[in-house]
Write a protein that holds these residues in place. Structure first.
Motif, PDB file in Angstrom:
ATOM      1  N   GLU A  60     -41.044 -24.422  75.599  1.00 53.36           N
ATOM      2  CA  GLU A  60     -41.385 -25.729  75.026  1.00 53.36           C
ATOM      3  C   GLU A  60     -42.754 -26.208  75.530  1.00 53.36           C
ATOM      4  O   GLU A  60     -43.502 -26.839  74.794  1.00 53.36           O
ATOM      5  N   SER A 119     -46.531 -24.580  73.985  1.00 49.71           N
ATOM      6  CA  SER A 119     -47.302 -25.040  72.826  1.00 49.71           C
ATOM      7  C   SER A 119     -48.159 -26.254  73.158  1.00 49.71           C
ATOM      8  O   SER A 119     -49.126 -26.539  72.463  1.00 49.71           O
ATOM      9  N   ARG A 132     -48.801 -31.281  65.734  1.00 50.85           N
ATOM     10  CA  ARG A 132     -47.399 -31.395  66.161  1.00 50.85           C
ATOM     11  C   ARG A 132     -46.683 -30.044  66.148  1.00 50.85           C
ATOM     12  O   ARG A 132     -45.670 -29.877  66.807  1.00 50.85           O
ATOM     13  N   ASN A 133     -47.210 -29.095  65.404  1.00 53.01           N
ATOM     14  CA  ASN A 133     -46.590 -27.780  65.324  1.00 53.01           C
ATOM     15  C   ASN A 133     -47.682 -26.709  65.309  1.00 53.01           C
ATOM     16  O   ASN A 133     -47.956 -26.118  64.269  1.00 53.01           O
ATOM     17  N   LYS A 160     -49.658 -23.385  65.376  1.00 56.02           N
ATOM     18  CA  LYS A 160     -49.339 -21.991  65.053  1.00 56.02           C
ATOM     19  C   LYS A 160     -50.384 -21.089  65.711  1.00 56.02           C
ATOM     20  O   LYS A 160     -51.579 -21.302  65.549  1.00 56.02           O
ATOM     21  N   CYS A 219     -52.222 -23.403  70.220  1.00 55.51           N
ATOM     22  CA  CYS A 219     -51.456 -23.850  71.385  1.00 55.51           C
ATOM     23  C   CYS A 219     -52.383 -24.137  72.560  1.00 55.51           C
ATOM     24  O   CYS A 219     -52.215 -25.138  73.266  1.00 55.51           O
TER      25      CYS A 219
END
Length: 122
Positions: A72, A75, A98-99, A101, A106
């Motif tokens: 967790e 990222s 928020r996500n 890739k 990251c």
């Protein structure tokens, strides 16, 4: 022996083998190596318990379950969420994905987390 602590299972196995192993008694070096291994196992159990505690605590802060703390945190999003909780409004979510890739996104997110941390004085 299902559901028992790993150290108890290890001790039960050790006792069974000690009573009727059919093997020669261990040498001093082997006894020392076993003691070091048991000490290492105890440390690992303590660190696992600590990691679970952090997962529960962080999960209560962010409002979702955290199962793999290292994954967790990799990222950088969880770091940003925690920083935003500590200092509300400190994270510009338009700049921080928020996500993320891929490795570089990251890394970028983690760099943003470090910058925000410095900005709020951590």
């Amino acid at each position: 022996v299902r559901g028992e602590a790993p150290s108890l299972v290890l001790l039960a196995c050790a006792r069974l083998f000690r009573q009727s192993s059919g093997l020669e008694p261990p040498t001093e070096l082997e006894q020392q190596q076993l003691a070091e291994t048991l000490t290492s196992l105890k440390r690992m159990e303590a660190s696992n318990c600590e990691a679970r505690s952090y997962c529960v605590w962080i999960g209560s802060l962010v409002g979702r379950s955290i199962h793999d703390l290292t994954g967790e945190l990799a990222s950088g999003v969880l770091l940003l969420e925690l920083l935003d909780i500590v200092s509300a409004g400190s994270v510009d979510w338009k700049k921080a994905p928020r996500n993320p890739k891929g490795h570089f996104k990251c890394l970028e997110t983690r760099c943003i987390a470090v910058a925000v941390g410095k900005q709020i004085g951590l």
